[in-house]
Write a protein that holds these residues in place. Structure first.
Motif, PDB file in Angstrom:
ATOM      1  N   MET A   1      -3.950  12.546   4.960  1.00 52.23           N
ATOM      2  CA  MET A   1      -4.535  11.507   4.140  1.00 52.23           C
ATOM      3  C   MET A   1      -3.859  10.187   4.496  1.00 52.23           C
ATOM      4  O   MET A   1      -2.636  10.108   4.579  1.00 52.23           O
ATOM      5  N   SER A   2      -4.649   9.166   4.685  1.00 54.18           N
ATOM      6  CA  SER A   2      -4.097   7.877   5.086  1.00 54.18           C
ATOM      7  C   SER A   2      -3.475   7.156   3.893  1.00 54.18           C
ATOM      8  O   SER A   2      -3.739   7.478   2.731  1.00 54.18           O
ATOM      9  N   THR A   3      -2.685   6.158   4.192  1.00 50.23           N
ATOM     10  CA  THR A   3      -2.040   5.345   3.148  1.00 50.23           C
ATOM     11  C   THR A   3      -3.085   4.642   2.300  1.00 50.23           C
ATOM     12  O   THR A   3      -2.949   4.546   1.078  1.00 50.23           O
ATOM     13  N   THR A   4      -4.148   4.168   2.917  1.00 49.27           N
ATOM     14  CA  THR A   4      -5.220   3.487   2.190  1.00 49.27           C
ATOM     15  C   THR A   4      -5.921   4.432   1.232  1.00 49.27           C
ATOM     16  O   THR A   4      -6.183   4.078   0.083  1.00 49.27           O
ATOM     17  N   LEU A   6      -4.680   7.147  -0.064  1.00 52.41           N
ATOM     18  CA  LEU A   6      -3.722   7.473  -1.115  1.00 52.41           C
ATOM     19  C   LEU A   6      -3.647   6.343  -2.147  1.00 52.41           C
ATOM     20  O   LEU A   6      -3.631   6.592  -3.351  1.00 52.41           O
ATOM     21  N   ARG A   7      -3.621   5.111  -1.704  1.00 53.06           N
ATOM     22  CA  ARG A   7      -3.586   3.950  -2.597  1.00 53.06           C
ATOM     23  C   ARG A   7      -4.834   3.900  -3.470  1.00 53.06           C
ATOM     24  O   ARG A   7      -4.768   3.642  -4.668  1.00 53.06           O
ATOM     25  N   LYS A   8      -5.997   4.192  -2.863  1.00 55.39           N
ATOM     26  CA  LYS A   8      -7.253   4.201  -3.628  1.00 55.39           C
ATOM     27  C   LYS A   8      -7.228   5.279  -4.707  1.00 55.39           C
ATOM     28  O   LYS A   8      -7.685   5.053  -5.825  1.00 55.39           O
ATOM     29  N   GLU A  14      -4.947   5.371 -12.175  1.00 55.76           N
ATOM     30  CA  GLU A  14      -4.534   4.347 -13.144  1.00 55.76           C
ATOM     31  C   GLU A  14      -5.721   3.860 -13.973  1.00 55.76           C
ATOM     32  O   GLU A  14      -5.598   3.663 -15.180  1.00 55.76           O
ATOM     33  N   GLN A  15      -6.876   3.696 -13.336  1.00 59.23           N
ATOM     34  CA  GLN A  15      -8.092   3.297 -14.062  1.00 59.23           C
ATOM     35  C   GLN A  15      -8.450   4.334 -15.121  1.00 59.23           C
ATOM     36  O   GLN A  15      -8.743   3.993 -16.264  1.00 59.23           O
TER      37      GLN A  15
END
Length: 146
Positions: A1-4, A6-8, A14-15
């Motif tokens: 899984m890419s960093t992007t 994972l951030r998404k 959080e939402q």
């Protein structure tokens, strides 16, 4: 899984936590303003943000992340609700049990809860000195003012 990716995913979590009322920011504020435990703060946050909180939803939110062998008995949820109700009742804030299916808080009690939270935060904000205006230990020792 890419960093992007994972951030998404973290942003989405959080939402969803904000929608449920169990986000870190709200639950921390509730904990300090009402002197309650983290689990009680999550329950209160859910009642504040939702029209109705089901027993299953509350249990899943509080304990669903734990492996089955570490999940507490359902009675633990009843104890948390009892203690939360006792704490809030002293502040004239109440919530209603819905036929053993969950809980709801009437709008006027949600308003009281928000007002008390705001009053607590205003009182503590007035007492807080911004970090840019605080003296370091060395400055305080030497008597140096900004």
């Amino acid at each position: 899984m890419s960093t992007t990716e994972l951030r998404k995913l973290r942003d989405r979590i959080e939402q969803l936590e904000r929608v449920l009322g169990v986000d870190q920011e709200l639950t921390t504020r509730l904990r300090f303003a009402f002197g309650i435990t983290p689990d009680q703060a999550k329950l209160l946050g859910m009642m504040l943000r939702r029209a109705r909180v089901t027993r299953e939803g509350a249990y899943a939110t509080l304990y669903g992340h734990k492996p089955d062998c570490d999940q507490p008995a359902w009675k633990v949820l009843d104890v948390q609700i009892h203690r939360l109700r006792h704490t809030l009742r002293a502040m004239k804030i109440e919530f209603v049990t819905m036929a053993l299916d969950g809980w709801t808080m009437e709008p006027e009690h949600k308003l009281k809860l928000r007002e008390r939270l705001e009053a607590f935060e205003e009182a503590h904000a007035a007492a807080h000195v911004p970090a840019s205006h605080q003296l370091t230990d060395g400055e305080a020792y030497l008597g140096i003012a900004h």
